[in-house]
Design a protein around this motif. Structure first.
Motif, PDB file in Angstrom:
ATOM      1  N   GLU A  62     -43.227 -31.642 -16.964  1.00 40.58           N
ATOM      2  CA  GLU A  62     -43.133 -30.134 -17.180  1.00 40.58           C
ATOM      3  C   GLU A  62     -42.533 -29.754 -15.829  1.00 40.58           C
ATOM      4  O   GLU A  62     -41.545 -28.903 -15.857  1.00 40.58           O
ATOM      5  N   VAL A  63     -42.654 -30.592 -14.605  1.00 45.36           N
ATOM      6  CA  VAL A  63     -42.088 -30.030 -13.537  1.00 45.36           C
ATOM      7  C   VAL A  63     -40.675 -30.248 -13.606  1.00 45.36           C
ATOM      8  O   VAL A  63     -39.689 -29.425 -13.312  1.00 45.36           O
ATOM      9  N   GLY A  64     -40.011 -31.326 -14.153  1.00 43.88           N
ATOM     10  CA  GLY A  64     -38.612 -31.592 -14.348  1.00 43.88           C
ATOM     11  C   GLY A  64     -38.113 -30.600 -15.506  1.00 43.88           C
ATOM     12  O   GLY A  64     -36.868 -30.185 -14.920  1.00 43.88           O
ATOM     13  N   ARG A  65     -38.958 -30.063 -16.450  1.00 46.54           N
ATOM     14  CA  ARG A  65     -38.338 -29.272 -17.211  1.00 46.54           C
ATOM     15  C   ARG A  65     -38.402 -27.789 -16.421  1.00 46.54           C
ATOM     16  O   ARG A  65     -37.468 -26.973 -16.836  1.00 46.54           O
ATOM     17  N   PHE A  66     -38.869 -27.477 -15.689  1.00 46.72           N
ATOM     18  CA  PHE A  66     -39.244 -26.334 -15.035  1.00 46.72           C
ATOM     19  C   PHE A  66     -37.953 -26.178 -14.023  1.00 46.72           C
ATOM     20  O   PHE A  66     -37.221 -25.182 -14.057  1.00 46.72           O
ATOM     21  N   VAL A  67     -37.559 -27.309 -13.530  1.00 47.94           N
ATOM     22  CA  VAL A  67     -36.313 -27.432 -12.481  1.00 47.94           C
ATOM     23  C   VAL A  67     -35.152 -27.202 -13.465  1.00 47.94           C
ATOM     24  O   VAL A  67     -34.106 -26.253 -12.977  1.00 47.94           O
ATOM     25  N   HIS A  68     -35.092 -27.657 -14.515  1.00 51.72           N
ATOM     26  CA  HIS A  68     -34.021 -27.446 -15.507  1.00 51.72           C
ATOM     27  C   HIS A  68     -33.723 -25.844 -15.748  1.00 51.72           C
ATOM     28  O   HIS A  68     -32.707 -25.518 -15.655  1.00 51.72           O
ATOM     29  N   ARG A  69     -35.013 -25.206 -16.253  1.00 51.81           N
ATOM     30  CA  ARG A  69     -34.921 -23.895 -16.782  1.00 51.81           C
ATOM     31  C   ARG A  69     -34.477 -23.139 -15.531  1.00 51.81           C
ATOM     32  O   ARG A  69     -33.678 -22.023 -15.595  1.00 51.81           O
ATOM     33  N   TYR A  70     -35.091 -23.412 -14.482  1.00 45.58           N
ATOM     34  CA  TYR A  70     -34.677 -22.684 -13.279  1.00 45.58           C
ATOM     35  C   TYR A  70     -33.324 -22.689 -12.935  1.00 45.58           C
ATOM     36  O   TYR A  70     -32.713 -21.471 -12.658  1.00 45.58           O
ATOM     37  N   LEU A  71     -32.747 -23.894 -12.994  1.00 45.66           N
ATOM     38  CA  LEU A  71     -31.390 -23.975 -12.536  1.00 45.66           C
ATOM     39  C   LEU A  71     -30.363 -23.178 -13.595  1.00 45.66           C
ATOM     40  O   LEU A  71     -29.200 -22.834 -13.383  1.00 45.66           O
ATOM     41  N   ASP A  72     -30.954 -23.261 -14.907  1.00 44.69           N
ATOM     42  CA  ASP A  72     -30.246 -22.860 -16.043  1.00 44.69           C
ATOM     43  C   ASP A  72     -30.131 -21.333 -15.551  1.00 44.69           C
ATOM     44  O   ASP A  72     -29.032 -20.887 -16.185  1.00 44.69           O
ATOM     45  N   ASN A  73     -31.101 -20.716 -15.422  1.00 45.29           N
ATOM     46  CA  ASN A  73     -31.362 -19.419 -14.991  1.00 45.29           C
ATOM     47  C   ASN A  73     -30.364 -18.853 -13.908  1.00 45.29           C
ATOM     48  O   ASN A  73     -29.982 -17.710 -13.955  1.00 45.29           O
TER      49      ASN A  73
END
Length: 330
Positions: A62-73
């Motif tokens: 989930e932390v890795g996916r948080f990073v992905h979403r944050y950078l996508d935004n």
């Protein structure tokens, strides 16, 4: 694909204390974000208007996916983030006690980003990029060191503009001499080196133990001579951050001293990343190094005057407005 900047190195989920001024044991809440010097530089460049891509590693969680979403935004290209099964994304926890106390704890026992491989690096679209930005910490351990050296060699062969932020984190190195040994190996493959006085001293001095232990540079004259010699010998542009004394740029046998800005300090964490993104942006606009460094100083000043790290990185409009408030033109 048209890419202005590819950054390489560490990433983390950041937790910043919301209780400004509180002692660390008294913190009651944290604000989440994404950090790590290379990733911050990519986000800063994106906010200023460049197209940026990050090459880093995260866990399959989930932390890795948080990073992905944050950078996508943040409109940063995440297509080349490596997902490492069985590894965890790094984490940083920061206290905020202005003007000069910002306790920072890293959780990087075996982070995913040190496991980047040469094969993964070979897939990066370097031929479609204008610039590459490496990070000193990426050479500290793991397979990421080899991936960085490969990218530096490949970028040099392509004639790609290569920046390196020295990004010294002493606790990430196994020995006080290891930082300098690795930096001196990769610097000839780079074009522009960014760092503080202490980082340059640790990278270039044969005896950096004091700086690696947290001491400040005391013999600035000797460091200046070392910088002049290194810039001339390796044909490098050396950008030396001197805190409130501004920035010195060593290039083509000359030294340009660029003043900084005086602001009220809220949080210094991330100021160097804001500076680096501003410097790279200035280079991308075709500015000379003095103008680019002045703009970079403005970006860094805005970061230290705000709460947070990634959230504090300015847009071009904000940087221009700040510079105009100082009675200057961007």
């Amino acid at each position: 694909m048209n890419i202005d900047l590819i950054t390489v190195g560490r990433v983390s989920m950041d937790l910043f204390a919301r209780d400004i001024g509180a002692e660390f044991p008294d913190i009651t809440a944290f604000e989440s974000g994404v950090g790590g010097s290379p990733v911050n530089i990519a986000m800063g460049a994106s906010r200023l208007g460049l197209s940026a891509l990050v090459f880093t590693g995260v866990g399959d969680d989930e932390v890795g996916r948080f990073v992905h979403r944050y950078l996508d935004n943040e409109r940063v290209n995440t297509n080349f983030i490596a997902v490492k099964a069985g590894k965890r994304t790094g984490m940083a926890v920061v206290g905020v006690q202005p003007p000069d106390q910002f306790p920072l704890l890293f959780y990087r026992e075996d982070p995913a980003d040190i496991h980047l491989t040469i094969d993964e690096a070979k897939r990066l679209p370097l031929e479609q990029a204008r610039a590459l930005c490496l990070s000193g910490t990426a050479l500290s351990r793991g397979r990421a060191r080899d991936a960085c050296l490969y990218l530096a060699e490949r970028a040099s062969a392509l004639g790609l503009m290569t920046f390196i932020d020295l990004d010294l984190r002493p606790d990430q190195w196994a020995h006080p001499l290891a930082f300098g040994l690795n930096m001196r190996r990769i610097l000839p493959l780079c074009d522009v080196v960014i760092g503080t006085e202490e980082e340059f001293d640790a990278a270039l001095s044969p005896a950096p133990e004091a700086v690696m232990a947290g001491a400040s540079v005391t013999d600035r004259a000797a460091l200046g001579q070392l910088l002049e010699a290194q810039a001339a010998e390796a044909e490098l542009v050396l950008v030396v951050k001197r805190g409130e004394r501004g920035v010195s740029v060593y290039s083509n046998g000359a030294v340009a001293d660029v003043p900084g800005y005086v602001v009220e300090i809220v949080n210094t964490v991330g100021a160097g990343d804001g500076f680096a993104s501003g410097l790279i942006y200035g280079w991308a606009q075709g500015w000379d190094w003095a103008r680019a460094a002045r703009f970079a100083n403005a970006c860094g000043a805005l970061v230290v005057s705000r709460h947070g790290c990634a959230r504090a990185l300015p847009t071009r409009r904000e940087a221009d407005a700040f510079i105009e408030q100082q009675g200057e033109k961007a």
